[in-house]
Scaffold this motif. Structure first.
Motif: not given
Length: 416
Positions: A138-140, A228-233, A250-251, A259-260
């Motif tokens: 779950d990437l924010d 979905y845009a900047d929401d990422l799974i 992250k790199e 940055r996450a």
């Protein structure tokens, strides 16, 4: 057409401006820094559209400052940029010109702000994936729209845009100043694209296409992404794979100026046994829905646990907050039809969005709505003398006599 034809150095036609205007008008929106609303714009539409076309087609159009406002999201305030009506039309002209060619390069699993794709499609895709893959990232992305690097964005555009005038206008929008809420002017520092600009979602999709989408396709082919845009799974087969991808990602984000979020980004276990798996999160939120192990009832009796989604707690809190803010229970001078006229547009929106995925999870929302309605009845009808029992009986009679009065009643969400 509403104004005469002419020849200019940039191939922006009056038809392009007219079609862009119609789309901006249908989307609505508030006034920018010039305080000119869509209604005010329409009063002198011919003059305003001709002036806009004349400047766009001659290369003399410069983006005015963007008005900064803050909107509440998830208990916090998110910055939003509001361009003027004329600037929204200008951005729509360029967006319509660019979108078809950029759509050809975007990946299938990117759903945000794209033609023929929706948030519901993204949620359905995640629903399907959590049943196949045990782990998910779950990437924010922290402050994404504020951190987009202009040099990298222009570099990505130059791969697909050969027209200097298109790049010129996009640079002008990226460099447009921002008028803060207290009145001060903030200038561009080589990064950021206003969240709220008409062309910003298209530029954001291009930026994330090269930053994340293509990068995952090349270096982590086994992972399955839904964005979905900047929401990422990102779905993975094993915890080891998820940890490796998140470290590498992250790199990659850092190299792209992003940055996450250190607290919101996490690795989640996505199987029903997760309720007994200690040390790992077993829940994540995506587009207003919470994915977690849920108890499902069988039609023939019995139950089973499945990793699925329902309306998130944050979404429920937001809706309850909207109902509290309306304070309709104190509007005892109004009739119940007035309440229906006030509430039905909101109710229809909640059901159309959340009910399409999980109608059952809306029950607590309508329980609270009925509770507020009972308070309105007690305030309006003094003959009930504060008796909640009498108020419930009266409301139950109304639901049976007029089942279509409130939109959710017609779908079975009645007082029981």
């Amino acid at each position: 057409m509403i104004f005469k034809e002419g020849t200019k150095s940039i191939p922006i036609t009056k038809e392009m401006v007219w079609e862009a205007y119609k789309e901006v008008k249908s989307n609505g929106g508030s006034a920018g820094i010039d305080q000119q609303s869509l209604e005010m714009f329409d009063r002198q539409r011919t003059k305003e559209l001709y002036k806009l076309w004349n400047r766009l087609s001659s290369g003399s159009y410069f983006a005015p400052a963007v008005k900064r406002v803050h909107i509440p999201t998830g208990g916090k305030l998110r910055p939003l940029g509001i361009p003027t009506v004329s600037d929204r039309i200008a951005q729509q002209v360029i967006r319509r010109y660019l979108e078809p060619r950029l759509e050809c390069i975007f990946v299938e699993h990117s759903y945000g702000y794209r033609p023929h794709k929706s948030a519901h499609m993204a949620v359905r895709e995640v629903q399907k994936n959590v049943r196949k893959y045990r782990w998910a990232i779950d990437l924010d992305i922290a402050n994404f729209f504020e951190e987009v690097r202009h040099d990298l964005l222009i570099k990505g555009l130059e791969r697909h845009v050969s027209e200097p005038w298109v790049l010129m206008y996009i640079r002008r929008w990226l460099e447009a100043p921002v008028q803060m809420e207290e009145g001060s002017i903030k200038t561009s520092e080589g990064k950021g694209t206003p969240q709220g600009g008409v062309i910003s979602p298209l530029l954001a999709n291009l930026y994330l296409h090269y930053c994340i989408d293509k990068w995952l396709e090349i270096y982590h082919k086994s992972a399955v992404m839904v964005r979905y845009a900047d929401d990422l799974i990102i779905h993975c087969e094993s915890h080891k794979e998820a940890s490796h991808i998140l470290t590498s990602l992250k790199e990659r984000l850092s190299a792209c100026g992003l940055r996450a979020h250190p607290e919101k980004t996490k690795i989640v276990y996505c199987k029903k046994e997760g309720r007994n798996l200690k040390g790992y999160p077993v829940q994540f939120d995506f587009l207003g829905f919470s994915f977690q192990p849920l108890l499902n009832q069988l039609r023939k009796g019995g139950s089973y646990i499945q990793f699925d989604c329902k309306m998130s707690r944050k979404s429920k809190v937001r809706i309850v907050g909207e109902l509290r803010k309306l304070a309709f229970h104190n509007k005892s001078q109004r009739g119940i039809q007035d309440l229906a006229n006030m509430l039905n547009p909101k109710i229809r929106g909640w059901i159309n969005y959340y009910g399409r995925i999980s109608r059952r999870s809306l029950k607590p929302v309508f329980y609270y709505l009925h509770h507020r309605m009972l308070r309105w009845i007690l305030n309006k009808f003094k003959r009930f003398k504060g008796s909640k029992v009498k108020a419930v009986a009266w409301l139950r009679r109304i639901t049976h006599s007029y089942p279509n009065l409130f939109y959710h009643w017609s779908l079975g969400y009645q007082l029981v």
